[in-house]
Scaffold this motif. Structure first.
Motif, PDB file in Angstrom:
ATOM      1  N   LYS A 115       0.816  -1.222   0.000  1.00 66.27           N
ATOM      2  CA  LYS A 115       0.000   0.000   0.000  1.00 66.27           C
ATOM      3  C   LYS A 115       0.848   1.270   0.000  1.00 66.27           C
ATOM      4  O   LYS A 115       0.434   2.287  -0.548  1.00 66.27           O
ATOM      5  CB  LYS A 115      -0.938   0.020   1.208  1.00 66.27           C
TER       6      LYS A 115
ATOM      7  N   THR B  86       3.555   4.157  -4.040  1.00 59.85           N
ATOM      8  CA  THR B  86       2.644   5.105  -4.696  1.00 59.85           C
ATOM      9  C   THR B  86       2.559   4.913  -6.205  1.00 59.85           C
ATOM     10  O   THR B  86       1.567   5.279  -6.812  1.00 59.85           O
ATOM     11  CB  THR B  86       3.063   6.556  -4.392  1.00 59.85           C
ATOM     12  N   ASP B  87       3.558   4.334  -6.813  1.00 57.19           N
ATOM     13  CA  ASP B  87       3.566   4.084  -8.252  1.00 57.19           C
ATOM     14  C   ASP B  87       2.842   2.761  -8.525  1.00 57.19           C
ATOM     15  O   ASP B  87       3.232   1.720  -7.997  1.00 57.19           O
ATOM     16  CB  ASP B  87       5.012   4.030  -8.746  1.00 57.19           C
ATOM     17  N   GLU B  88       1.809   2.810  -9.359  1.00 57.00           N
ATOM     18  CA  GLU B  88       1.013   1.615  -9.616  1.00 57.00           C
ATOM     19  C   GLU B  88       1.842   0.491 -10.232  1.00 57.00           C
ATOM     20  O   GLU B  88       1.682  -0.683  -9.882  1.00 57.00           O
ATOM     21  CB  GLU B  88      -0.170   1.934 -10.532  1.00 57.00           C
ATOM     22  N   ARG B  89       2.754   0.821 -11.124  1.00 54.31           N
ATOM     23  CA  ARG B  89       3.601  -0.196 -11.757  1.00 54.31           C
ATOM     24  C   ARG B  89       4.448  -0.923 -10.708  1.00 54.31           C
ATOM     25  O   ARG B  89       4.577  -2.136 -10.732  1.00 54.31           O
ATOM     26  CB  ARG B  89       4.489   0.485 -12.801  1.00 54.31           C
ATOM     27  N   GLN B  90       4.992  -0.169  -9.759  1.00 55.32           N
ATOM     28  CA  GLN B  90       5.774  -0.768  -8.671  1.00 55.32           C
ATOM     29  C   GLN B  90       4.891  -1.657  -7.795  1.00 55.32           C
ATOM     30  O   GLN B  90       5.287  -2.756  -7.408  1.00 55.32           O
ATOM     31  CB  GLN B  90       6.412   0.319  -7.811  1.00 55.32           C
ATOM     32  N   ARG B  91       3.715  -1.143  -7.473  1.00 54.43           N
ATOM     33  CA  ARG B  91       2.788  -1.877  -6.614  1.00 54.43           C
ATOM     34  C   ARG B  91       2.389  -3.208  -7.248  1.00 54.43           C
ATOM     35  O   ARG B  91       2.458  -4.252  -6.614  1.00 54.43           O
ATOM     36  CB  ARG B  91       1.552  -1.012  -6.355  1.00 54.43           C
ATOM     37  N   VAL B  92       1.998  -3.163  -8.508  1.00 52.02           N
ATOM     38  CA  VAL B  92       1.534  -4.363  -9.203  1.00 52.02           C
ATOM     39  C   VAL B  92       2.666  -5.377  -9.330  1.00 52.02           C
ATOM     40  O   VAL B  92       2.492  -6.562  -9.028  1.00 52.02           O
ATOM     41  CB  VAL B  92       0.949  -3.998 -10.590  1.00 52.02           C
ATOM     42  N   ARG B  93       3.834  -4.945  -9.758  1.00 51.60           N
ATOM     43  CA  ARG B  93       4.959  -5.873  -9.960  1.00 51.60           C
ATOM     44  C   ARG B  93       5.425  -6.468  -8.634  1.00 51.60           C
ATOM     45  O   ARG B  93       5.672  -7.670  -8.534  1.00 51.60           O
ATOM     46  CB  ARG B  93       6.109  -5.145 -10.649  1.00 51.60           C
TER      47      ARG B  93
ATOM     48  N   GLU C  39       3.750  -6.842  -5.835  1.00 56.92           N
ATOM     49  CA  GLU C  39       2.737  -7.779  -5.349  1.00 56.92           C
ATOM     50  C   GLU C  39       2.777  -9.082  -6.148  1.00 56.92           C
ATOM     51  O   GLU C  39       2.672 -10.174  -5.590  1.00 56.92           O
ATOM     52  CB  GLU C  39       1.348  -7.145  -5.418  1.00 56.92           C
TER      53      GLU C  39
ATOM     54  N   TRP D 178      11.593  -2.040 -13.639  1.00 57.04           N
ATOM     55  CA  TRP D 178      10.132  -2.160 -13.699  1.00 57.04           C
ATOM     56  C   TRP D 178       9.640  -2.510 -15.093  1.00 57.04           C
ATOM     57  O   TRP D 178       8.581  -3.113 -15.240  1.00 57.04           O
ATOM     58  CB  TRP D 178       9.474  -0.872 -13.215  1.00 57.04           C
TER      59      TRP D 178
END
Length: 123
Positions: free
Chosen positions: A9, A12-19, A21, A94
């Motif tokens: 959570k 803050t960067d969606e690409r970082q979050r998705v990868r 996870e 990324w």
């Protein structure tokens, strides 16, 4: 994944979050014997109280830390995969794919190599 939800959570960067996870979920599902935990503000996996592998998201890449012995064992394969590396970790940008075959080999090596280890880090 609940063990890592707070870490995910805060990205803050969606690409970082998705990868991030995706990679943590993959390790959890393929190595259900490993214990997920957060230490030093980083997600990692342990086996019988000893460090196996850790991850850390940064601006340009996901760092993967299998300890120095894991790096030495797979240095050539990591280079062949195109990942930047140092003595203690390698970096998956990324925008590049995760080599899950290599990641699996590294984790299996650390589990086997540290099967009798009684300390968190190798001595």
């Amino acid at each position: 994944m609940n063990d890592f939800s707070a870490y995910i959570k805060q990205l803050t960067d969606e690409r970082q979050r998705v990868r991030t996870e995706e990679v943590l979920d993959w390790v959890s599902s393929h190595f259900s014997n490993l214990e997920p935990r957060i230490a030093w503000n980083q997600p990692m996996f342990t086996d019988h109280g000893t460090f196996i592998i850790g991850f850390s998201a940064s601006r340009n890449h996901l760092s993967v830390s299998p300890e120095q012995a894991g790096m030495a064992q797979f240095q050539e394969k990591i280079a062949k995969a195109g990942y930047g590396q140092s003595k203690m970790l390698f970096r998956i940008r990324w925008d590049e794919p995760v080599n899950y075959t290599l990641l699996e080999q590294i984790i299996r090596f650390n589990c086997m190599d540290k099967a009798e280890c009684t300390t968190f880090w190798r001595k």
